[in-house]
Design a protein around this motif. Sequence first.
Motif, PDB file in Angstrom:
ATOM      1  N   ALA A 689       0.825  -1.207   0.000  1.00  0.00           N
ATOM      2  CA  ALA A 689       0.000   0.000   0.000  1.00  0.00           C
ATOM      3  C   ALA A 689       0.857   1.254   0.000  1.00  0.00           C
ATOM      4  O   ALA A 689       0.612   2.208  -0.755  1.00  0.00           O
ATOM      5  N   LEU A 690       1.885   1.280   0.844  1.00  0.00           N
ATOM      6  CA  LEU A 690       2.760   2.454   0.911  1.00  0.00           C
ATOM      7  C   LEU A 690       3.543   2.628  -0.388  1.00  0.00           C
ATOM      8  O   LEU A 690       3.793   3.751  -0.821  1.00  0.00           O
ATOM      9  N   GLY A 691       3.926   1.509  -1.017  1.00  0.00           N
ATOM     10  CA  GLY A 691       4.600   1.592  -2.316  1.00  0.00           C
ATOM     11  C   GLY A 691       3.688   2.175  -3.373  1.00  0.00           C
ATOM     12  O   GLY A 691       4.094   3.038  -4.170  1.00  0.00           O
ATOM     13  N   TYR A 692       2.422   1.705  -3.394  1.00  0.00           N
ATOM     14  CA  TYR A 692       1.449   2.258  -4.340  1.00  0.00           C
ATOM     15  C   TYR A 692       1.270   3.763  -4.120  1.00  0.00           C
ATOM     16  O   TYR A 692       1.210   4.554  -5.081  1.00  0.00           O
ATOM     17  N   ALA A 693       1.147   4.154  -2.840  1.00  0.00           N
ATOM     18  CA  ALA A 693       0.905   5.570  -2.536  1.00  0.00           C
ATOM     19  C   ALA A 693       2.078   6.432  -2.966  1.00  0.00           C
ATOM     20  O   ALA A 693       1.890   7.499  -3.585  1.00  0.00           O
ATOM     21  N   ALA A 694       3.307   5.991  -2.652  1.00  0.00           N
ATOM     22  CA  ALA A 694       4.488   6.769  -3.046  1.00  0.00           C
ATOM     23  C   ALA A 694       4.602   6.842  -4.562  1.00  0.00           C
ATOM     24  O   ALA A 694       4.947   7.895  -5.129  1.00  0.00           O
ATOM     25  N   ARG A 695       4.306   5.760  -5.251  1.00  0.00           N
ATOM     26  CA  ARG A 695       4.364   5.739  -6.725  1.00  0.00           C
ATOM     27  C   ARG A 695       3.332   6.701  -7.323  1.00  0.00           C
ATOM     28  O   ARG A 695       3.616   7.410  -8.296  1.00  0.00           O
ATOM     29  N   ALA A 696       2.133   6.700  -6.729  1.00  0.00           N
ATOM     30  CA  ALA A 696       1.090   7.591  -7.223  1.00  0.00           C
ATOM     31  C   ALA A 696       1.492   9.057  -7.029  1.00  0.00           C
ATOM     32  O   ALA A 696       1.279   9.902  -7.914  1.00  0.00           O
ATOM     33  N   ARG A 697       2.066   9.360  -5.862  1.00  0.00           N
ATOM     34  CA  ARG A 697       2.513  10.739  -5.625  1.00  0.00           C
ATOM     35  C   ARG A 697       3.630  11.116  -6.587  1.00  0.00           C
ATOM     36  O   ARG A 697       3.673  12.243  -7.097  1.00  0.00           O
ATOM     37  N   ALA A 698       4.558  10.167  -6.840  1.00  0.00           N
ATOM     38  CA  ALA A 698       5.681  10.454  -7.742  1.00  0.00           C
ATOM     39  C   ALA A 698       5.190  10.737  -9.154  1.00  0.00           C
ATOM     40  O   ALA A 698       5.662  11.679  -9.815  1.00  0.00           O
ATOM     41  N   LEU A 699       4.247   9.922  -9.643  1.00  0.00           N
ATOM     42  CA  LEU A 699       3.759  10.088 -11.012  1.00  0.00           C
ATOM     43  C   LEU A 699       3.002  11.392 -11.210  1.00  0.00           C
ATOM     44  O   LEU A 699       2.977  11.946 -12.322  1.00  0.00           O
ATOM     45  N   THR A 700       2.413  11.914 -10.140  1.00  0.00           N
ATOM     46  CA  THR A 700       1.626  13.145 -10.263  1.00  0.00           C
ATOM     47  C   THR A 700       2.370  14.377  -9.754  1.00  0.00           C
ATOM     48  O   THR A 700       1.811  15.484  -9.760  1.00  0.00           O
ATOM     49  N   ALA A 701       3.635  14.197  -9.291  1.00  0.00           N
ATOM     50  CA  ALA A 701       4.417  15.316  -8.754  1.00  0.00           C
ATOM     51  C   ALA A 701       5.470  15.757  -9.768  1.00  0.00           C
ATOM     52  O   ALA A 701       5.655  15.147 -10.826  1.00  0.00           O
ATOM     53  N   GLY A 703       9.648  17.795  -9.989  1.00  0.00           N
ATOM     54  CA  GLY A 703      10.838  18.238  -9.281  1.00  0.00           C
ATOM     55  C   GLY A 703      11.316  17.264  -8.220  1.00  0.00           C
ATOM     56  O   GLY A 703      11.081  16.062  -8.287  1.00  0.00           O
ATOM     57  N   PRO A 704      12.017  17.803  -7.191  1.00  0.00           N
ATOM     58  CA  PRO A 704      12.594  16.954  -6.130  1.00  0.00           C
ATOM     59  C   PRO A 704      11.562  16.100  -5.411  1.00  0.00           C
ATOM     60  O   PRO A 704      11.864  14.994  -4.972  1.00  0.00           O
ATOM     61  N   ALA A 705      10.346  16.602  -5.280  1.00  0.00           N
ATOM     62  CA  ALA A 705       9.305  15.827  -4.595  1.00  0.00           C
ATOM     63  C   ALA A 705       9.051  14.509  -5.310  1.00  0.00           C
ATOM     64  O   ALA A 705       8.891  13.453  -4.685  1.00  0.00           O
ATOM     65  N   ALA A 706       9.034  14.548  -6.640  1.00  0.00           N
ATOM     66  CA  ALA A 706       8.804  13.328  -7.410  1.00  0.00           C
ATOM     67  C   ALA A 706       9.940  12.340  -7.184  1.00  0.00           C
ATOM     68  O   ALA A 706       9.705  11.140  -6.984  1.00  0.00           O
ATOM     69  N   GLU A 707      11.179  12.826  -7.210  1.00  0.00           N
ATOM     70  CA  GLU A 707      12.321  11.927  -7.028  1.00  0.00           C
ATOM     71  C   GLU A 707      12.276  11.250  -5.667  1.00  0.00           C
ATOM     72  O   GLU A 707      12.519  10.043  -5.547  1.00  0.00           O
ATOM     73  N   GLU A 709       9.673  10.592  -3.863  1.00  0.00           N
ATOM     74  CA  GLU A 709       8.588   9.605  -3.826  1.00  0.00           C
ATOM     75  C   GLU A 709       8.951   8.345  -4.615  1.00  0.00           C
ATOM     76  O   GLU A 709       8.599   7.237  -4.220  1.00  0.00           O
ATOM     77  N   TYR A 710       9.670   8.525  -5.756  1.00  0.00           N
ATOM     78  CA  TYR A 710      10.116   7.337  -6.501  1.00  0.00           C
ATOM     79  C   TYR A 710      11.035   6.482  -5.627  1.00  0.00           C
ATOM     80  O   TYR A 710      10.909   5.248  -5.593  1.00  0.00           O
ATOM     81  N   ASP A 711      11.967   7.142  -4.951  1.00  0.00           N
ATOM     82  CA  ASP A 711      12.877   6.401  -4.059  1.00  0.00           C
ATOM     83  C   ASP A 711      12.084   5.663  -2.972  1.00  0.00           C
ATOM     84  O   ASP A 711      12.374   4.503  -2.651  1.00  0.00           O
ATOM     85  N   ALA A 712      11.100   6.349  -2.391  1.00  0.00           N
ATOM     86  CA  ALA A 712      10.294   5.735  -1.328  1.00  0.00           C
ATOM     87  C   ALA A 712       9.499   4.538  -1.868  1.00  0.00           C
ATOM     88  O   ALA A 712       9.404   3.487  -1.213  1.00  0.00           O
ATOM     89  N   ALA A 713       8.938   4.696  -3.068  1.00  0.00           N
ATOM     90  CA  ALA A 713       8.156   3.606  -3.658  1.00  0.00           C
ATOM     91  C   ALA A 713       9.030   2.372  -3.886  1.00  0.00           C
ATOM     92  O   ALA A 713       8.627   1.242  -3.578  1.00  0.00           O
ATOM     93  N   ILE A 714      10.234   2.591  -4.423  1.00  0.00           N
ATOM     94  CA  ILE A 714      11.136   1.465  -4.677  1.00  0.00           C
ATOM     95  C   ILE A 714      11.503   0.764  -3.376  1.00  0.00           C
ATOM     96  O   ILE A 714      11.526  -0.470  -3.300  1.00  0.00           O
ATOM     97  N   ARG A 715      11.764   1.532  -2.312  1.00  0.00           N
ATOM     98  CA  ARG A 715      12.101   0.920  -1.021  1.00  0.00           C
ATOM     99  C   ARG A 715      10.955   0.043  -0.507  1.00  0.00           C
ATOM    100  O   ARG A 715      11.182  -1.058  -0.002  1.00  0.00           O
ATOM    101  N   GLU A 716       9.740   0.541  -0.643  1.00  0.00           N
ATOM    102  CA  GLU A 716       8.590  -0.233  -0.147  1.00  0.00           C
ATOM    103  C   GLU A 716       8.377  -1.493  -0.986  1.00  0.00           C
ATOM    104  O   GLU A 716       8.126  -2.576  -0.441  1.00  0.00           O
ATOM    105  N   PHE A 717       8.471  -1.353  -2.305  1.00  0.00           N
ATOM    106  CA  PHE A 717       8.239  -2.523  -3.149  1.00  0.00           C
ATOM    107  C   PHE A 717       9.330  -3.572  -2.976  1.00  0.00           C
ATOM    108  O   PHE A 717       9.070  -4.774  -3.122  1.00  0.00           O
TER     109      PHE A 717
END
Length: 847
Positions: A689-701, A703-707, A709-717
Amino acid sequence: MELAYAAVQQVCGPIVTHLDRLPDPQKNALQVALGLQEGATPDRLLVNLAVLTLLGEAGAERPTLCIIDDAQWVDRASLQALTFAARRLLADPTAMVFATRTPEGPQELKGLPELHLGRLAHTHASALLSDVMPGQWDDTVRETILAEADGNPLALLEFGRAMAPAAWAGGYGLAPAATSVAKRIEGEYGQRLGELPPPTRTLLLLAAAEPTGDPAWLWTAATRLGLDSDAVVPAERSGLITVESRLRFRHPLVRSAVYRHASLPERRQVHAALADAITGPAGEEHRAWHRAHSTSAPDETVAVDLMESAERARRRGGAAAAAAFLAYAVELTPDPVRRAERALEAALSKLDAGDPEGATRLLVAVAGTEDELLSARVDLMKAKIAFAAQRGRDAPPLLLAAAEKLCPLDPTLARETYLDALMAAMIVGRLFADEWSSAAAIASAARRAPPPSGRATAADLLLEGIVVRFTEGHAAAAPVLQQAIGQYLRDDEAGVADPRSHDITLRVLLDLFEQDTYSSLNARQLELLRAAGELTVLPAALTTYAGVCVTSGNFAEAADLLEQSDAISIATGAPPHRSIQTYLAACRGQEALGRELARDTIADATARGEGSEIAVVLFSLAILHNGLGQYDEALTACTSATEYEDVGMYGHVLNEMVEAAVRSGDRSTAEAAAAQVIERAEATRTATALGYAARARALTATGPAAENEYDAAIREFERSPLAVMAARTHLVFGEWLRRENRRADARNELRVAYERFLHMGADGFAERAHRELRAAGETFPKERGNATTVSLTKQESYIARLAGDGYSNSEIASHLFISPRTVEWHLGRIFAKLGVTSRRELRRLRE
């Protein structure tokens, strides 16, 4: 007389010396089925496999022909076992021939090669008539006889024997018949029977009433009726029977004529004599059956004997035989309430035997009962029959009505029925008939369920949680459903979990994004079913676990599991569910196959009324199109999927929707889907769930915020079982980095994604990563090929993998439900195609 595996016993008799060559599980199952040893109820497919192996062993010794005449009269368990073998004796020097009287034949014969025997041509019929009735005949009379026989060779063969020569009157004695040829012949036999002495007719009636033909039983019963061995002589002289080691009728129609022409008291008399004559444990079911047919009025003692015989038949795996005994017990039960109780039990047994129509007929015995609880249980049985006959739109409202009727009568059963109704509604999903039969409507009604009588069980908590899920939403239901899952897992660990809750538990786990528990529970279920040999319920478990393997990137194992599931489904005649095959094709990027499977699966699921299958297919299509860069089509699939909130799949579809909408330029849809994903993740807080959420934020963000969130999504997955999604997140991160003009960083992420996709066999995503790598400046992507299995069929590929892993021919045969000799034949073809000569070389090719 439906006795389980009676025909298998006859077939196996001449080849029983090969029994010790069977693997122990097969041998034990067959011995229990045939009553040769005591044991737990044998799995039907293990018995079927034992028959296959036994026939294969007989064929290995010398060419073997197995003929099953009058297949329409063979007991159902035997016919299933024999047709199972017939479909799998591919390379064995064994042939099987089934003859059936009716053109349509039993359902079990469907799909076997057919040869329809029509009427004889006039020339051939005339030649046959000359052979059986030599002499001078008037041409007009001859033509009358040929017209009467109507090309039926049985009629031509039997007319001369069924009538005394004087009765022919030179052919003029053959009066026109208004009945069928078979009934005409049977009638002629009846006339000849009337010419026999009464003791002879009684002896023949004894033989006609006992289908086994056991000579000890026959002559003991004859003695009890005061008959001696001389009674057989007139019948033998007449040509109606032959007597060698046992008495045999010259044709089944003779036996039929003997029984039909006897009066009811005469039949009861011989059945009573047979019941008294049959002794020993092996004859208990026969004895009970004859005792029942000798009874002229309801008799509780006889009914109890039938009930006990039903239980013995059930232990041997004879569901149809058990249902037959129970149905007769209903007729002979004097007490109305007890008769109704037994009718319900018999109906359930008929349902287990795959006879919903028979189950419905038995409910007539309960009709009009004044007992409210019995009446409610009848309604519940009707709902179960509807669900079994077609897992579709009719079942949920029927189950709901039964639950509401049960509320004041049996609160515990009412709660169970409410949960069954909700499960049925979730299976129907988007295909509900009207607003009153939707899952949401049934959940609203289930709020009226009586409270648990004691401490809440896992099923109680699941009912409460599912009701909240449909009436108040995902976030409100999550705590209750998590508590239900915890209780279920404790029960499962203690070995007391209700197996009926397994399917609904898996849907809830998906809905909560509990992928780790979902995977481990599926693995445990599959292991238990394999160990127990419960092959009849194994296909669903194999298919579900194949989905787990797809999600974790183990596509080869998923394909193997689906192959096994298909083999069992074909063996049982059950319609295989193809949604996971669509999911596998989607993750592999097989566009043409994925589209074809999706189309066929949606059509089949719609016909069956299983909307939940459609949700899985739409989710799979979204993955397929996202992987191939067909984002508009992916968004269309997601939009269609989210029109109905399917418990289990909805949140996962939202994850696909974010990517599809962002890449299609539909910003508002992407942000709305992302908001829902984030809300659900906050309610469950799992790695997925946390991976999905971080990925969703990354895809819709941006600049640095997107990066971040991508890092966070990868860690969760990386700490979840979602290996495919982890690789896909590396891919979209790499694509974002390239568009940010950070080409070196982009290549790092894209290489990780590309190599993982190559290892999995995710060709569509691999090709997308390949294109991105080139665009980012990569010059040496490693191309791959797999020449070792390109020329092999699916079954050959599976056999090659198992052989390379060290499995023996017998073990491979058990996996695929074919004979060992057929495995050997396939291996010969595989070796020739691949240019190898040993299993060791197969292993090297895989490495």
